[in-house]
Design a protein around this motif. Structure first.
Motif, short mmCIF file in Angstrom:
data_model
loop_
_atom_site.label_atom_id
_atom_site.label_comp_id
_atom_site.label_asym_id
_atom_site.label_seq_id
_atom_site.Cartn_x
_atom_site.Cartn_y
_atom_site.Cartn_z
N ILE A 166 29.55 -10.19 -7.11
CA ILE A 166 28.74 -9.03 -6.71
C ILE A 166 28.23 -9.24 -5.29
CG2 ILE A 166 26.47 -9.86 -7.56
CD1 ILE A 166 26.14 -6.96 -8.79
N GLY A 167 27.82 -8.16 -4.62
CA GLY A 167 27.35 -8.28 -3.23
C GLY A 167 28.48 -8.82 -2.37
N GLY A 168 28.18 -9.82 -1.58
CA GLY A 168 29.18 -10.39 -0.68
C GLY A 168 30.34 -11.04 -1.41
N SER A 169 30.16 -11.35 -2.68
CA SER A 169 31.25 -11.97 -3.45
C SER A 169 32.14 -10.91 -4.11
CB SER A 169 30.64 -12.90 -4.52
OG SER A 169 29.89 -13.90 -3.89
N CYS A 228 33.64 -15.39 -8.50
CA CYS A 228 33.14 -15.68 -7.15
C CYS A 228 31.63 -15.62 -7.16
CB CYS A 228 33.65 -14.64 -6.16
SG CYS A 228 35.35 -14.89 -5.68
N SER A 229 31.00 -16.72 -6.91
CA SER A 229 29.54 -16.70 -6.79
C SER A 229 29.11 -17.93 -6.03
CB SER A 229 28.87 -16.67 -8.17
OG SER A 229 27.47 -16.74 -8.02
N LYS A 230 28.52 -17.70 -4.88
CA LYS A 230 28.08 -18.83 -4.06
C LYS A 230 27.14 -19.72 -4.88
CE LYS A 230 25.69 -19.71 0.28
NZ LYS A 230 25.05 -19.14 1.46
N THR A 289 24.17 -16.07 -10.34
CA THR A 289 23.83 -14.64 -10.23
C THR A 289 24.03 -13.96 -11.58
OG1 THR A 289 24.42 -14.70 -7.92
CG2 THR A 289 24.34 -12.53 -8.93
N THR A 297 27.06 -11.55 -12.26
CA THR A 297 28.36 -12.23 -12.22
C THR A 297 28.53 -13.13 -13.44
OG1 THR A 297 28.36 -12.14 -9.84
CG2 THR A 297 29.80 -13.79 -10.83
N GLY A 321 26.43 -14.90 2.03
CA GLY A 321 27.22 -14.09 1.10
C GLY A 321 27.93 -12.93 1.78
N ARG A 322 27.19 -12.20 2.62
CA ARG A 322 27.78 -11.00 3.25
C ARG A 322 28.69 -11.35 4.43
NH1 ARG A 322 22.47 -11.46 3.37
NH2 ARG A 322 21.33 -11.65 5.32
N GLN A 329 25.84 -3.52 3.07
CA GLN A 329 25.28 -4.84 2.79
C GLN A 329 25.15 -5.65 4.08
OE1 GLN A 329 27.53 -7.94 0.86
NE2 GLN A 329 25.70 -8.97 0.14
N GLN A 376 17.67 -13.08 2.88
CA GLN A 376 17.59 -11.84 2.13
C GLN A 376 16.53 -11.94 1.04
OE1 GLN A 376 20.96 -13.33 2.34
NE2 GLN A 376 20.09 -14.77 0.87
N VAL A 403 15.58 -9.31 -1.90
CA VAL A 403 16.24 -9.05 -3.19
C VAL A 403 15.57 -9.84 -4.32
CG1 VAL A 403 18.46 -8.62 -2.05
CG2 VAL A 403 17.96 -10.89 -2.92
N LYS A 417 14.64 -9.25 -8.87
CA LYS A 417 15.30 -10.21 -9.77
C LYS A 417 14.27 -10.86 -10.69
CE LYS A 417 19.08 -11.77 -6.76
NZ LYS A 417 19.61 -12.90 -6.02
O1 F6P Z 1 21.19 -10.70 -4.27
C1 F6P Z 1 21.76 -10.73 -3.02
C2 F6P Z 1 22.85 -11.75 -2.92
O2 F6P Z 1 22.28 -13.02 -2.78
C3 F6P Z 1 23.79 -11.46 -1.76
O3 F6P Z 1 23.32 -11.89 -0.56
C4 F6P Z 1 25.03 -12.13 -2.23
O4 F6P Z 1 26.15 -11.69 -1.52
C5 F6P Z 1 25.04 -11.72 -3.69
O5 F6P Z 1 23.69 -11.76 -4.07
C6 F6P Z 1 25.87 -12.58 -4.60
O6 F6P Z 1 25.43 -13.90 -4.62
P1 F6P Z 1 26.32 -15.03 -5.25
O7 F6P Z 1 27.57 -15.14 -4.46
O8 F6P Z 1 25.50 -16.28 -5.18
O9 F6P Z 1 26.62 -14.65 -6.68
#
Ligand code: F6P
Length: 546
Positions: free
Chosen positions: A151-154, A203-205, A209, A212, A265-266, A347, A503, A506, A510
């Motif tokens: 989700i988001g950048g992922s 995909c999740s840094k 999350t 995800t 992420g972005r 984003q 960021q 956000v 959460k």
């Molecule tokens: O909630 C915002 C965020 O941290 C974004 O900056 C990021 O791209 C997204 O969530 C996903 O995060 P992750 O890759 O850790 O799942």
């Protein structure tokens, strides 16, 4: 520095009063060289900014502002891998993921080029084997469907780019992107798929999350139920900074790809987060995509400020946002395959610069990120363009269009380009009340009817836009476009003195979601301590049987 920035901004405001008298269209009539002067060309890519209400004097003021804000020094810190993300004490070194120059890159002093190229080599080898059918599912079938869960950048980067570059994708290989915690997203993506031929990439840094992980667990359970628990390792890969959590999920180490905390992420499409894209378009095209972005890094680093596209994009944005108070900015690609590009930029821009404190924690002196929005043209013309042309707000627009279609009818493409050019021209020229009345009289209306209808057919015009015109939407070109916007966002963050790489905004939602989730799922849980609206909405849902 703040004082010199404030002084440069005040000078711009004074200048606005002078220039406010000139319409953009008039600036062309007195100046045959305007188009040639107010543009930057990078081989086939032309950035035309002549349809903004700016003169050479405006540009000189904007350059003064850029210098007062220290753009050059801040850019140097960025590329030097200094801790520009000051609240998280990290560099922001996504440029290292696409560094093909001889100049070594360091993240907070640590050399990173070797790490990046080693990980990229692993990624490319894996992507090639999967797309060539060497890597197969647990039942021996080659994969026909790849599902990216993130989700988001992922999600936004790979999803946007896979759509944009679909003509370069492997025929017969279908890509799916699942982001929303709404189970409908996964269910719809998987509808009709044969799990024996489906590969999942989580995909999740952070690998924590909520959305995800909920989707990843659901997909894992489906694979285990359909193909057996042992099949999970054959049908999943993951990209994260948290190898421990990935291993606990059941992904093999050789299918676990890493990223680094200096990749936001972005800004992560260039990293292993691009795995689904690399599988789809193949390593060669993926490398061209990276090289396109690298070209822009070089341009951003080396071009003088007045010829520097991201600098100009950023400064024109500041001119509209801070000097004219324009609150939104539209991005309209005349390219159906760029349909997700505005969402991607939302984003990139709003998560980066949607802040109201400076790097030092002070309230910002200036308004920051405008609302970024858009849809492909020509569709938008039959929806919101009414408001762009005749609404009470002036909304600067970025038009993006390719000279040639990548895989489409050439005749229709000419019509697409004509539509794009016609819209920017119409926004600028407008139509006066007199012109509208004369047109209606010429059409045979009587004087009374013409006078009554003319105000409705009047267009104020003088509405600004930039146009990006390039040969074709290739992987390299897409890489260039994204990197231009990344650096534009950075330029604006420097003017506004904010950290674009965190960021925190956000977080609160959460946290509250974690508190509310048990109250939403347990019908008997007491709702004490909640505000009246939140408690009332949960109670109403319970009464509906939810
Ligand atoms: O909630 C915002 C965020 O941290 C974004 O900056 C990021 O791209 C997204 O969530 C996903 O995060 P992750 O890759 O850790 O799942």
């Amino acid at each position: 520095m703040t004082q010199t920035v404030a002084a440069a901004m005040a000078a711009l405001e004074a200048h606005r009063v002078e220039i406010g008298q000139h319409r953009i269209a008039d600036l062309f009539s007195g100046d045959p060289d305007r188009f040639a002067r107010l543009q930057v060309k990078l081989d086939d890519l032309l950035f035309d900014y002549s349809k903004h209400g700016v003169t050479d004097a405006t540009l000189a003021h904007l350059m003064t502002l850029a210098r007062a804000a220290g753009i050059e020094a801040q850019r140097e810190r960025l590329f030097a891998g200094e801790l520009v993300n000051n609240t998280e004490k990290r560099p922001a070194l996504h440029m290292a993921l696409r560094n093909f120059s001889q100049a070594a890159m360091r993240a907070d002093g640590e050399a990173v080029d070797g790490l990046v190229s080693a990980e990229r080599a692993r990624l490319f080898a894996f992507a090639a084997s999967l797309r060539d059918g060497v890597i197969r599912g647990s039942s021996g079938h080659a994969f026909t469907d790849v599902v990216n869960i993130g989700i988001g950048g992922s999600d936004l980067g790979p999803a946007m780019a896979a759509r944009a570059l679909s003509p370069f994708g492997k025929p017969g290989l279908r890509m799916h992107f699942v982001a929303n915690v709404d189970g409908a997203d996964l269910a719809d993506a998987l509808a009709g798929l044969d799990l024996a031929r489906t590969f999942f990439i989580v995909c999740s840094k952070t690998f924590t999350t909520q959305e995800t992980m909920a989707n990843a667990r659901a997909a894992r359970a489906l694979v285990a139920a359909a193909l057996g628990e042992a099949a999970v390792a054959d049908h999943f890969a993951a990209v994260s900074t948290r190898n421990d959590l990935v291993a606990a999920f059941g992904v093999r180490p050789e299918r676990t790809f890493c990223m680094w905390d200096w990749v936001g992420g972005r800004y992560s499409i260039w990293s292993s987060i691009g795995l689904s894209l690399a599988i789809f378009i193949g390593p060669e095209h993926f490398e061209a995509f990276l090289r396109g972005a690298h070209d822009i890094d070089q341009h951003f680093k080396d071009a003088p400020l007045q010829d520097n596209i991201p600098v100009l994009m950023g400064l024109l944005g500041v001119w509209h946002r801070n000097v004219w108070g324009r609150q939104s900015h539209a991005v309209i690609p005349y390219d159906q395959r760029l349909a997700r590009f505005p969402a991607y930029l939302q984003q990139l821009d709003m998560e980066s610069n949607g802040k109201s404190v400076t790097r030092d924690g002070e309230e910002t002196l200036f308004e920051t990120a405008p609302v970024i929005w858009g849809e492909p043209g020509s569709n938008g013309q039959h929806a919101f363009f009414q408001m762009l042309h005749q609404g009470t707000d002036v909304i600067p627009v970025d038009f993006l269009v390719a000279a040639e279609p990548t895989a489409a009818d050439a005749g229709q493409h000419a019509l697409l380009v004509a539509n794009c050019l016609a819209q920017s021209e119409a926004l600028m020229r407008g139509r006066s009340l007199d012109q509208a009345r004369d047109m209606l009289l010429a059409q045979g209306l009587d004087a009374k009817a013409a006078a009554a209808l003319a105000p409705h057919k009047t267009f104020p015009g003088d509405r600004p836009s930039s146009t990006f015109l390039y040969r074709a939407l290739t992987p390299r070109q897409l890489g260039r476009l994204i990197a231009l916007y990344e650096h534009k966002v950075f330029v604006q963050s420097v003017i506004w003195s904010i950290n674009p790489f965190d960021q925190w905004g956000v977080e609160l939602g959460k946290e509250l979601c974690s508190r509310l989730a048990p109250l939403v799922s347990d019908r008997a849980a007491p709702l004490d301590g909640l505000d009246g609206s939140t408690a009332g909405l949960i109670a109403w849902r319970r009464s509906l049987g939810g």
